[in-house]
Design an enzyme around this catalytic site. Structure first.
Site, mmCIF file in Angstrom:
data_model
loop_
_atom_site.group_PDB
_atom_site.id
_atom_site.type_symbol
_atom_site.label_atom_id
_atom_site.label_comp_id
_atom_site.label_asym_id
_atom_site.label_seq_id
_atom_site.Cartn_x
_atom_site.Cartn_y
_atom_site.Cartn_z
ATOM 1 N N HIS A 1 0.798 -1.230 0.000
ATOM 2 C CA HIS A 1 0.000 0.000 0.000
ATOM 3 C C HIS A 1 0.834 1.285 0.000
ATOM 4 O O HIS A 1 0.535 2.235 0.743
ATOM 5 C CB HIS A 1 -0.941 0.014 1.204
ATOM 6 N N HIS B 1 -9.598 2.428 0.342
ATOM 7 C CA HIS B 1 -9.567 1.366 1.350
ATOM 8 C C HIS B 1 -10.640 1.530 2.427
ATOM 9 O O HIS B 1 -10.373 1.315 3.615
ATOM 10 C CB HIS B 1 -8.170 1.321 1.979
ATOM 11 N N GLU C 1 -11.519 -3.535 -2.669
ATOM 12 C CA GLU C 1 -10.581 -2.557 -3.213
ATOM 13 C C GLU C 1 -10.357 -2.839 -4.696
ATOM 14 O O GLU C 1 -9.725 -3.835 -5.044
ATOM 15 C CB GLU C 1 -9.244 -2.651 -2.466
HETATM 16 C C1 GLA Z 1 -5.185 -4.884 2.609
HETATM 17 C C2 GLA Z 1 -4.339 -6.090 2.658
HETATM 18 C C3 GLA Z 1 -4.531 -6.788 3.956
HETATM 19 C C4 GLA Z 1 -4.308 -5.869 5.101
HETATM 20 C C5 GLA Z 1 -5.215 -4.687 4.970
HETATM 21 C C6 GLA Z 1 -4.962 -3.679 6.043
HETATM 22 O O1 GLA Z 1 -6.442 -5.108 2.210
HETATM 23 O O2 GLA Z 1 -4.539 -6.951 1.594
HETATM 24 O O3 GLA Z 1 -3.665 -7.868 4.058
HETATM 25 O O4 GLA Z 1 -2.979 -5.444 5.119
HETATM 26 O O5 GLA Z 1 -5.040 -4.074 3.740
HETATM 27 O O6 GLA Z 1 -4.848 -4.224 7.307
#
Ligand code: GLA
Length: 394
Positions: free
Chosen positions: A148, A222, A359
């Site tokens: 991310h 997100h 997402e």
């Molecule tokens: C994303 C990732 C997860 C986790 C979340 C935040 O969706 O794929 O593994 O890291 O973000 O906690």
């Protein structure tokens, strides 16, 4: 200087919008109910100070509201959606996204609640990739991998905001310039993310970016949803559909193996509506690796372009969320890392699996997977992606 100008511009628009409403409101006293309807047709945008970062940057909160009463709060820190109020089947508007009460909490520890994710949503193996034979090393912030956008991704920067009022829409245009080699990424990347709330209870997210050096980009949003609006409950009773015949299996660090697996006869088949809880505890190696669902689905693309990718329905409240996108994939994350320690904005804490994320994005680790759609952006090109979150009741 620029920032000040932008704020001033945004503020003027808000002022104009309120004056406009004021006028209609005055007329209303004298004339008829019809004027009342006209008044209601005006979407509004309000701005308020939200806080200051430890570096001294001011953060504002914008509230976009449509004629029906749907309301979205966005802060300029991380472009975070801090609240999203939508009706249930009795027309009661309630907040359906997880988040916090204060900037300090978002800065202290945020599992990406509501945030814009960039430059690269999802994981890049060992934070490494090559472009034209040159290897780049990104920040590693998720075990051995990059996740991310890195240590200080787009979820942790302050965006410049401009409020834009259309005839029946309220938009917030957020811009951020990510400097060459920020978090290890090449190129100065100019990014614009525009949230638009329409009168059909659609929240549209438009992503745009340009670069001055060859780079990679994969932006997403997100938000964690809980359509019950009761954050003390899990989301296991939500019925999900995902328009995908295949998904992307991962290794123990959640990096794609490179294979696209058929969902048929697996817990990953959401082609027909199924509750999140139905198969989440099934004995399945992929569910074990993800600690639940934390995978990218490969969206069927029979109608090239903008398509219905996924939906979530909460039978008790009647709330339905439909997600449309032009992206090739969608990461469905069932809130597996929520562990009852983070404070909820309604009191108490967020229990395990009390929110889910859908997402829209390109596939994880695309820069290292030659068969995945490319996430490369060249100078002179424009990156665009669009996702709509449509709320209704049934
Ligand atoms: C994303 C990732 C997860 C986790 C979340 C935040 O969706 O794929 O593994 O890291 O973000 O906690």
């Amino acid at each position: 200087m620029n920032i000040q100008k932008t704020y001033l511009y945004g503020f003027t628009i808000v002022l104009f919008a309120s004056l406009n409403i004021q006028c209609k409101g005055n007329k209303k006293d004298k004339i008829s109910e019809e004027t009342d309807t006209q008044k209601m047709e005006i979407a509004t945008i309000e701005k308020a100070a939200y806080g200051t970062t430890p570096e001294g940057e001011s953060v504002d909160k914008y509230t976009l509201k449509n004629q029906k009463g749907m309301e979205v709060d966005v802060i300029t820190y991380g472009g975070i959606i801090t609240s999203l109020k939508v009706p249930n089947k009795d027309n009661v508007y309630e907040d359906v996204v997880l988040g916090y009460d204060s900037l300090a909490q978002y800065i202290n520890k945020n599992p990406y609640f509501g945030a814009i994710i960039g430059r690269y949503g999802n994981r890049i193996a060992k934070g490494k990739f090559s472009l034209d034979g040159k290897e780049y090393q990104l920040a590693t912030n998720d075990g051995p991998n990059h996740l991310h956008g890195g240590i200080k991704g787009f979820d942790k920067v302050v965006w410049t905001a401009v409020a834009i009022k259309g005839d029946s829409t309220a938009s917030l245009k957020l811009s951020y310039l990510s400097k060459d080699l920020e978090e290890g990424y090449p190129g100065n990347l100019k990014t614009i993310v525009t949230y638009t709330l329409t009168n059909d209870n659609v929240l549209e997210v438009l992503y745009e970016a340009t670069t001055d050096k060859k780079t990679i980009v994969n932006l997403t949003q997100h938000s964690y949803f809980n359509l019950s609006a009761d954050f003390s409950k899990t989301i296991l009773d939500h019925e999900i559909t995902i328009n995908a015949d295949t998904y992307i299996p991962v290794d123990a660090t959640l990096i794609p193996t490179g294979e696209l697996a058929d969902v048929t006869s697996t817990p990953f088949d959401f082609r027909a509506a199924k509750t999140i809880g139905k198969d989440i505890e099934a004995k399945d190696d992929q569910l074990k690796k993800g600690l639940g669902y934390d995978h990218c689905w490969v969206l069927n693309n029979e109608n090239e372009g903008f398509k219905l990718a996924a939906s979530a329905y909460h039978p008790e409240s009647g709330r339905l969320l439909e997600i449309y996108t032009d992206e090739p994939g969608i990461q469905f994350y069932s809130g597996n890392f929520l562990d009852g320690t983070l404070p909820s904005k309604t009191g108490g804490t967020y229990p395990h699996r009390s929110g889910f994320c859908l997402e829209t994005q390109h596939f994880p680790d695309s820069p290292n997977q030659k068969d995945f759609p490319s996430t490369v952006l060249n100078p002179g090109e424009k990156y665009t992606a669009k996702t709509s979150f449509k709320f209704s009741v049934k």
